[in-house]
Motif scaffolding. Structure first.
Motif, PDB file in Angstrom:
ATOM      1  N   ALA A 231       0.831  -1.203   0.000  1.00 54.75           N
ATOM      2  CA  ALA A 231       0.000   0.000   0.000  1.00 54.75           C
ATOM      3  C   ALA A 231       0.867   1.256   0.000  1.00 54.75           C
ATOM      4  O   ALA A 231       0.568   2.231  -0.705  1.00 54.75           O
ATOM      5  CB  ALA A 231      -0.924  -0.005   1.220  1.00 54.75           C
ATOM      6  N   GLU A 232       1.957   1.231   0.768  1.00 57.52           N
ATOM      7  CA  GLU A 232       2.858   2.389   0.819  1.00 57.52           C
ATOM      8  C   GLU A 232       3.522   2.614  -0.533  1.00 57.52           C
ATOM      9  O   GLU A 232       3.722   3.764  -0.956  1.00 57.52           O
ATOM     10  CB  GLU A 232       3.911   2.184   1.901  1.00 57.52           C
ATOM     11  N   THR A 233       3.875   1.529  -1.217  1.00 64.26           N
ATOM     12  CA  THR A 233       4.453   1.653  -2.562  1.00 64.26           C
ATOM     13  C   THR A 233       3.466   2.319  -3.517  1.00 64.26           C
ATOM     14  O   THR A 233       3.810   3.248  -4.248  1.00 64.26           O
ATOM     15  CB  THR A 233       4.853   0.268  -3.111  1.00 64.26           C
ATOM     16  N   ILE A 234       2.219   1.850  -3.507  1.00 64.35           N
ATOM     17  CA  ILE A 234       1.194   2.430  -4.376  1.00 64.35           C
ATOM     18  C   ILE A 234       0.991   3.906  -4.051  1.00 64.35           C
ATOM     19  O   ILE A 234       0.886   4.755  -4.943  1.00 64.35           O
ATOM     20  CB  ILE A 234      -0.132   1.660  -4.230  1.00 64.35           C
ATOM     21  N   ALA A 235       0.965   4.228  -2.750  1.00 64.08           N
ATOM     22  CA  ALA A 235       0.734   5.603  -2.314  1.00 64.08           C
ATOM     23  C   ALA A 235       1.887   6.534  -2.664  1.00 64.08           C
ATOM     24  O   ALA A 235       1.725   7.757  -2.642  1.00 64.08           O
ATOM     25  CB  ALA A 235       0.479   5.637  -0.810  1.00 64.08           C
ATOM     26  N   SER A 236       3.044   5.958  -3.002  1.00 67.65           N
ATOM     27  CA  SER A 236       4.209   6.787  -3.314  1.00 67.65           C
ATOM     28  C   SER A 236       4.202   7.304  -4.746  1.00 67.65           C
ATOM     29  O   SER A 236       5.035   8.130  -5.108  1.00 67.65           O
ATOM     30  CB  SER A 236       5.501   5.984  -3.084  1.00 67.65           C
ATOM     31  N   TYR A 237       3.263   6.827  -5.568  1.00 69.16           N
ATOM     32  CA  TYR A 237       3.197   7.232  -6.967  1.00 69.16           C
ATOM     33  C   TYR A 237       2.190   8.367  -7.172  1.00 69.16           C
ATOM     34  O   TYR A 237       1.455   8.750  -6.257  1.00 69.16           O
ATOM     35  CB  TYR A 237       2.831   6.039  -7.839  1.00 69.16           C
ATOM     36  N   SER A 238       2.159   8.889  -8.365  1.00 69.17           N
ATOM     37  CA  SER A 238       1.212   9.956  -8.720  1.00 69.17           C
ATOM     38  C   SER A 238      -0.218   9.487  -8.502  1.00 69.17           C
ATOM     39  O   SER A 238      -0.638   8.457  -9.035  1.00 69.17           O
ATOM     40  CB  SER A 238       1.391  10.347 -10.190  1.00 69.17           C
ATOM     41  N   ARG A 239      -0.983  10.237  -7.716  1.00 67.06           N
ATOM     42  CA  ARG A 239      -2.371   9.868  -7.453  1.00 67.06           C
ATOM     43  C   ARG A 239      -3.188   9.825  -8.748  1.00 67.06           C
ATOM     44  O   ARG A 239      -4.051   8.969  -8.924  1.00 67.06           O
ATOM     45  CB  ARG A 239      -3.010  10.884  -6.497  1.00 67.06           C
ATOM     46  N   VAL A 240      -2.907  10.752  -9.645  1.00 67.76           N
ATOM     47  CA  VAL A 240      -3.648  10.803 -10.902  1.00 67.76           C
ATOM     48  C   VAL A 240      -3.406   9.524 -11.707  1.00 67.76           C
ATOM     49  O   VAL A 240      -4.342   8.910 -12.233  1.00 67.76           O
ATOM     50  CB  VAL A 240      -3.248  12.035 -11.737  1.00 67.76           C
ATOM     51  N   ALA A 241      -2.145   9.111 -11.821  1.00 74.17           N
ATOM     52  CA  ALA A 241      -1.819   7.907 -12.587  1.00 74.17           C
ATOM     53  C   ALA A 241      -2.370   6.654 -11.915  1.00 74.17           C
ATOM     54  O   ALA A 241      -2.851   5.729 -12.596  1.00 74.17           O
ATOM     55  CB  ALA A 241      -0.301   7.794 -12.755  1.00 74.17           C
ATOM     56  N   VAL A 242      -2.326   6.608 -10.590  1.00 71.86           N
ATOM     57  CA  VAL A 242      -2.830   5.438  -9.861  1.00 71.86           C
ATOM     58  C   VAL A 242      -4.337   5.276 -10.067  1.00 71.86           C
ATOM     59  O   VAL A 242      -4.829   4.169 -10.322  1.00 71.86           O
ATOM     60  CB  VAL A 242      -2.489   5.544  -8.362  1.00 71.86           C
ATOM     61  N   VAL A 243      -5.074   6.375  -9.960  1.00 68.67           N
ATOM     62  CA  VAL A 243      -6.519   6.318 -10.176  1.00 68.67           C
ATOM     63  C   VAL A 243      -6.829   5.852 -11.596  1.00 68.67           C
ATOM     64  O   VAL A 243      -7.718   5.020 -11.821  1.00 68.67           O
ATOM     65  CB  VAL A 243      -7.165   7.695  -9.911  1.00 68.67           C
ATOM     66  N   ALA A 244      -6.082   6.361 -12.573  1.00 68.02           N
ATOM     67  CA  ALA A 244      -6.295   5.962 -13.970  1.00 68.02           C
ATOM     68  C   ALA A 244      -5.968   4.485 -14.174  1.00 68.02           C
ATOM     69  O   ALA A 244      -6.685   3.770 -14.886  1.00 68.02           O
ATOM     70  CB  ALA A 244      -5.440   6.823 -14.900  1.00 68.02           C
ATOM     71  N   ALA A 245      -4.887   4.012 -13.532  1.00 65.80           N
ATOM     72  CA  ALA A 245      -4.496   2.605 -13.670  1.00 65.80           C
ATOM     73  C   ALA A 245      -5.567   1.679 -13.092  1.00 65.80           C
ATOM     74  O   ALA A 245      -5.909   0.650 -13.684  1.00 65.80           O
ATOM     75  CB  ALA A 245      -3.154   2.371 -12.981  1.00 65.80           C
ATOM     76  N   LYS A 246      -6.095   2.047 -11.932  1.00 67.54           N
ATOM     77  CA  LYS A 246      -7.176   1.240 -11.331  1.00 67.54           C
ATOM     78  C   LYS A 246      -8.384   1.211 -12.262  1.00 67.54           C
ATOM     79  O   LYS A 246      -8.999   0.162 -12.465  1.00 67.54           O
ATOM     80  CB  LYS A 246      -7.556   1.805  -9.969  1.00 67.54           C
ATOM     81  N   GLU A 247      -8.713   2.356 -12.836  1.00 67.12           N
ATOM     82  CA  GLU A 247      -9.895   2.450 -13.694  1.00 67.12           C
ATOM     83  C   GLU A 247      -9.775   1.569 -14.930  1.00 67.12           C
ATOM     84  O   GLU A 247     -10.721   0.859 -15.297  1.00 67.12           O
ATOM     85  CB  GLU A 247     -10.143   3.898 -14.105  1.00 67.12           C
ATOM     86  N   VAL A 248      -8.624   1.586 -15.589  1.00 67.78           N
ATOM     87  CA  VAL A 248      -8.514   0.806 -16.829  1.00 67.78           C
ATOM     88  C   VAL A 248      -8.508  -0.696 -16.556  1.00 67.78           C
ATOM     89  O   VAL A 248      -9.041  -1.475 -17.343  1.00 67.78           O
ATOM     90  CB  VAL A 248      -7.276   1.215 -17.671  1.00 67.78           C
ATOM     91  N   VAL A 249      -7.924  -1.115 -15.426  1.00 66.28           N
ATOM     92  CA  VAL A 249      -7.963  -2.541 -15.093  1.00 66.28           C
ATOM     93  C   VAL A 249      -9.403  -2.966 -14.815  1.00 66.28           C
ATOM     94  O   VAL A 249      -9.854  -4.021 -15.281  1.00 66.28           O
ATOM     95  CB  VAL A 249      -7.055  -2.854 -13.887  1.00 66.28           C
TER      96      VAL A 249
END
Length: 295
Positions: A231-249
């Motif tokens: 979770a900490e690794t995921i939180a360390s990335y761009s929030r915008v990119a993370v939200v987009a990555a979750k959405e496309v999966v």
């Protein structure tokens, strides 16, 4: 004609996605002042990580409407906090959630359940939360507990965790998405067997079948440590990119391959309008660590 229409829809969704995220990220929320709850505990154990612990020990964390009211509130607050980039849901060592609260369900009639749309709010996690959510499952995750884990984006569990959809033994069926999400995870034949027999499956099997992303050796403490690390690794990335990555999966579960690839490409294109794309690629070229703006 279809290709063109999909392109327009995907581009419109891209614009809504980025606009909605930026609006959400700007809303104030103080993660240093957690709400007081009766059935759950909340804390921020790692930078950018919100932890929710189900806390009905005498009932083995049985899920009820009051618990879900609190869970949905905590999830929404973490989701609206610009400092939070990942959420973890866990229970006790003995039970993630041993099922739904039978005492609440037993007296219901068709009219009362249907009229009040019983357990529909339980899908808030799957339908409305855009921040990635990881389930850390130890002990029992049965019925609604299994369904809650399946709503999360990632599942980590111990080898001895116990999953199952035993509703058939009570004269009913899964009602919070178990028949749909479990089937997508392991296929029709295996899901049909489990749901029709009410048979449980182990954490080890969950890993082998693809229900769980990782099976952690050791007890609850090691499970939570490894889950929080991810979770900490995921939180360390761009929030915008993370939200987009979750959405496309997630879209891959709803669209055809062609539509899904087109949808992915439009979100990919859309991210070139974000500040973080420039920050990330510039930092890579300069061999520096990116300092994300989350915009």
């Amino acid at each position: 004609m279809l290709f063109s229409r999909c392109s327009r829809l995907a581009m419109a969704s891209t614009n809504r996605t980025l606009t909605s995220y930026l609006t959400r990220a700007s809303r104030p929320f103080s993660s240093t002042s957690p709400a007081s709850y009766e059935h759950i505990l909340t804390e921020i154990p790692k930078p950018g990580v919100g932890l929710i612990t189900l806390n009905r020990p005498k009932a083995l964390n049985a899920l009820s409407s009051p618990l879900f009211e609190e869970l949905n509130d905590a999830l929404s607050k973490y989701d609206g906090d610009k400092e939070i980039g990942a959420i973890v849901i866990t229970g006790s060592e003995k039970a993630f959630a041993a099922g739904a609260d039978i005492k609440e369900m037993a007296p219901l009639t068709f009219s009362s359940a249907y009229s009040n749309n019983f357990i529909a709010p339980w899908s808030h996690l799957a339908n409305s939360i855009r921040t990635p959510v990881i389930a850390a499952v130890s002990g029992y995750a049965l019925g609604g507990g299994c369904e809650l884990a399946l709503m999360c984006d990632i599942i980590y569990c111990t080898e001895t965790a116990t999953f199952g959809q035993p509703e058939i033994k009570l004269g009913v069926i899964p009602g919070a998405g178990g028949s749909q999400r479990l089937t997508r995870a392991i296929g029709k034949s295996k899901a049909m067997e489990l749901i029709l027999t009410g048979k449980n499956f182990s954490g080890k099997e969950a890993g082998e079948w693809g229900v769980a992303a990782r099976v952690i050796e050791g007890g609850k403490e090691e499970l939570l440590a490894q889950t929080l690390k991810t979770a900490e690794t995921i939180a360390s990335y761009s929030r915008v990119a993370v939200v987009a990555a979750k959405e496309v999966v997630n879209k891959s579960q709803e669209l055809s391959l062609r539509e899904g690839v087109e949808y992915e490409r439009r979100l990919f294109h859309g991210l070139f309008g974000s500040k973080d794309q420039k920050i990330g690629m510039t930092a890579f070229a300069e061999k520096k660590k990116p300092e994300w703006s989350h915009e």
